[in-house]
Design an enzyme around this catalytic site. Structure first.
Site, PDB file in Angstrom:
ATOM      1  N   PRO A 187      77.414  94.940  53.670  1.00 38.88           N
ATOM      2  CA  PRO A 187      78.591  94.064  53.737  1.00 38.88           C
ATOM      3  C   PRO A 187      78.847  93.416  52.376  1.00 38.88           C
ATOM      4  CG  PRO A 187      76.954  93.471  55.411  1.00 38.88           C
ATOM      5  CD  PRO A 187      76.324  94.515  54.554  1.00 38.88           C
ATOM      6  N   GLY A 202      80.053  90.598  49.700  1.00 33.41           N
ATOM      7  CA  GLY A 202      80.085  89.130  49.630  1.00 33.41           C
ATOM      8  C   GLY A 202      79.092  88.500  50.572  1.00 33.41           C
ATOM      9  N   GLY A 243      73.710  92.260  47.507  1.00 33.72           N
ATOM     10  CA  GLY A 243      73.834  93.065  46.282  1.00 33.72           C
ATOM     11  C   GLY A 243      74.692  94.301  46.431  1.00 33.72           C
ATOM     12  N   SER A 244      75.766  94.214  47.208  1.00 31.52           N
ATOM     13  CA  SER A 244      76.580  95.423  47.439  1.00 31.52           C
ATOM     14  C   SER A 244      77.161  95.974  46.132  1.00 31.52           C
ATOM     15  CB  SER A 244      77.695  95.137  48.440  1.00 31.52           C
ATOM     16  OG  SER A 244      78.619  94.252  47.879  1.00 31.52           O
ATOM     17  N   ALA A 290      75.991  95.807  42.976  1.00 29.87           N
ATOM     18  CA  ALA A 290      74.976  96.506  42.176  1.00 29.87           C
ATOM     19  C   ALA A 290      74.566  97.813  42.860  1.00 29.87           C
ATOM     20  CB  ALA A 290      73.751  95.614  41.984  1.00 29.87           C
ATOM     21  N   ALA A 291      74.509  97.802  44.190  1.00 25.40           N
ATOM     22  CA  ALA A 291      74.063  99.006  44.910  1.00 25.40           C
ATOM     23  C   ALA A 291      75.064 100.156  44.748  1.00 25.40           C
ATOM     24  CB  ALA A 291      73.848  98.689  46.388  1.00 25.40           C
ATOM     25  N   ASP A 335      69.947  91.524  40.790  1.00 26.69           N
ATOM     26  CA  ASP A 335      70.397  92.562  41.737  1.00 26.69           C
ATOM     27  C   ASP A 335      70.162  93.961  41.172  1.00 26.69           C
ATOM     28  OD1 ASP A 335      71.334  90.366  43.081  1.00 26.69           O
ATOM     29  OD2 ASP A 335      73.300  91.210  43.538  1.00 26.69           O
TER      30      ASP A 335
HETATM   31  O1  PMV Z   1      74.873  86.374  46.718  1.00 29.96           O
HETATM   32  P1  PMV Z   1      74.511  87.273  45.611  1.00 29.96           P
HETATM   33  O2  PMV Z   1      73.877  88.541  46.018  1.00 29.96           O
HETATM   34  O3  PMV Z   1      75.673  87.488  44.674  1.00 29.96           O
HETATM   35  O4  PMV Z   1      73.338  86.566  44.793  1.00 29.96           O
HETATM   36  C1  PMV Z   1      73.568  85.525  43.886  1.00 29.96           C
HETATM   37  C2  PMV Z   1      72.279  85.015  43.315  1.00 29.96           C
HETATM   38  C3  PMV Z   1      72.486  83.877  42.340  1.00 29.96           C
HETATM   39  O5  PMV Z   1      71.192  83.452  41.922  1.00 29.96           O
HETATM   40  C4  PMV Z   1      73.189  82.709  43.006  1.00 29.96           C
HETATM   41  C5  PMV Z   1      73.312  84.313  41.132  1.00 29.96           C
HETATM   42  C6  PMV Z   1      72.598  85.268  40.192  1.00 29.96           C
HETATM   43  O6  PMV Z   1      73.308  85.833  39.322  1.00 29.96           O
HETATM   44  O7  PMV Z   1      71.364  85.433  40.256  1.00 29.96           O
END
Ligand code: PMV
Length: 322
Positions: A102, A104, A108-109, A111-112, A153
């Site tokens: 999913p 957001g 890590g969608s 980067a994946a 990620d």
């Molecule tokens: O919600 P995500 O998968 O975008 O993770 C963000 C993690 C943070 O520490 C808030 C930002 C980052 O760049 O590490």
């Protein structure tokens, strides 16, 4: 006609999000499922490179206007590979991408899908690549999505290994414990924008720097202790650290009523620990279970507490990510 495919796992931050942006360590693990997949077909003619985003039913060919924001990172990706690698032609191939992760959600969608796409492209055109190169390539694309991502990620997803990650430092890979790790991921169903939340945290920190830096230091310390507990399979301790991390994330202001509700439901249903995971204010949370039966109970409890979806996730086994 040449063709190749590439896969990539999702990632879950166990400890340390947000503090990691300020140079403190964080612990993240790759998850076998959900994952992303890409395929490349080289037709060897001179038709412009084409991109298909299966989940959105969007197609785009180089030279056309970009029809949707979702295409932008892939337009950049296909342009950069033919500029950077001699064996990758400028024309005559197509890339197709799909993902179960999913968007957001903190898994890590972005980067994946990038890692899966680079893998498929490199494989199709015989470009030798290390996980580090894959990670660096995906990071360049991540910057288009996220502004200044910490790099956690792409590191976890490209290497497929649990890591104690510190921005700007060589990743400290962790050995997965001998006993299986039972994690349950609950989605709030609320899509978050990492870049906005990170920027809000930066503003809050600017207004009260000493308090925020102290909380970030505490989180970094929790991540260091958690990395050791993870490797040793000390799950009670790891769960306790997740709880302590959640309380600090609440004080930082990145939790939400939905996340708090799911965390409380997991605690009530016997989780060893539970916290939001990723940027927060929606997205997902993760709970640590003592065993499979308890993980299934937690999944049910999260569903009853209003999770848009809940899954029992398995940490990726080494060598199974691609
Ligand atoms: O919600 P995500 O998968 O975008 O993770 C963000 C993690 C943070 O520490 C808030 C930002 C980052 O760049 O590490």
């Amino acid at each position: 006609m040449r063709a190749a495919t590439g896969r990539a796992p999702s990632k879950l931050i166990l400890l340390g999000e947000h503090a990691v942006v300020y140079g403190h360590p964080a612990v993240a693990v790759p998850l076998q499922k959900p994952g992303a997949e890409a395929s490349v077909v080289a037709t060897e003619g001179d038709a412009p490179v084409a991109v298909e985003l299966k989940d959105f039913d969007i197609r785009w060919s180089r030279g056309e206007d970009i029809p949707a924001d979702e295409v932008r990172p892939f337009a950049e990706l296909v342009g950069s590979v033919s500029r950077r690698y001699e064996s990758i032609p400028e024309n005559g191939w197509s890339l197709s991408v799909s993902s179960e992760i999913p968007i957001g959600c903190g898994l890590g969608s972005g980067a994946a899908v990038s890692v899966a796409a680079f893998r498929a492209v490199f494989r199709c055109f015989g470009v030798p690549h290390t996980p580090r190169e894959l990670s660096d390539s995906a990071y360049e694309i991540e910057k288009i999505h996220h502004g200044t991502p910490s790099g956690i990620d792409n590191t976890v997803i490209a290497t497929g290994r649990p890591v104690l990650f510190r921005k700007g430092a060589a990743p400290d890979f962790l050995n997965a414990p001998e006993a299986p790790v039972f994690l349950v991921v609950g989605y709030t169903g609320v899509r978050h924008k990492t870049v906005e939340i990170v920027s809000d945290v930066a503003k809050a920190r600017a207004a009260d720097r000493a308090a925020y830096d102290a909380m970030f230091r505490e989180i970094g310390d929790i991540a260091r202790r958690g990395a050791e507990a993870f490797e040793n399979g000390a799950f009670e301790e790891l769960g306790g650290l997740m709880g302590a991390n959640q309380r600090l994330l609440e004080r930082i202001g990145v939790s939400s009523p939905e996340l708090d509700g799911l965390v409380r439901a997991a605690q009530k249903a016997g989780a060893l620990g539970a916290k939001l995971s990723g940027a927060g204010r929606g997205g997902c949370m993760a709970a640590l279970a003592a065993d499979r039966a308890s993980a299934e109970r937690l999944k049910g409890a999260l569903e009853s507490a209003g999770a848009a979806a809940a899954v029992v996730a398995t940490v990726l086994e080494r060598g199974k990510g691609s």
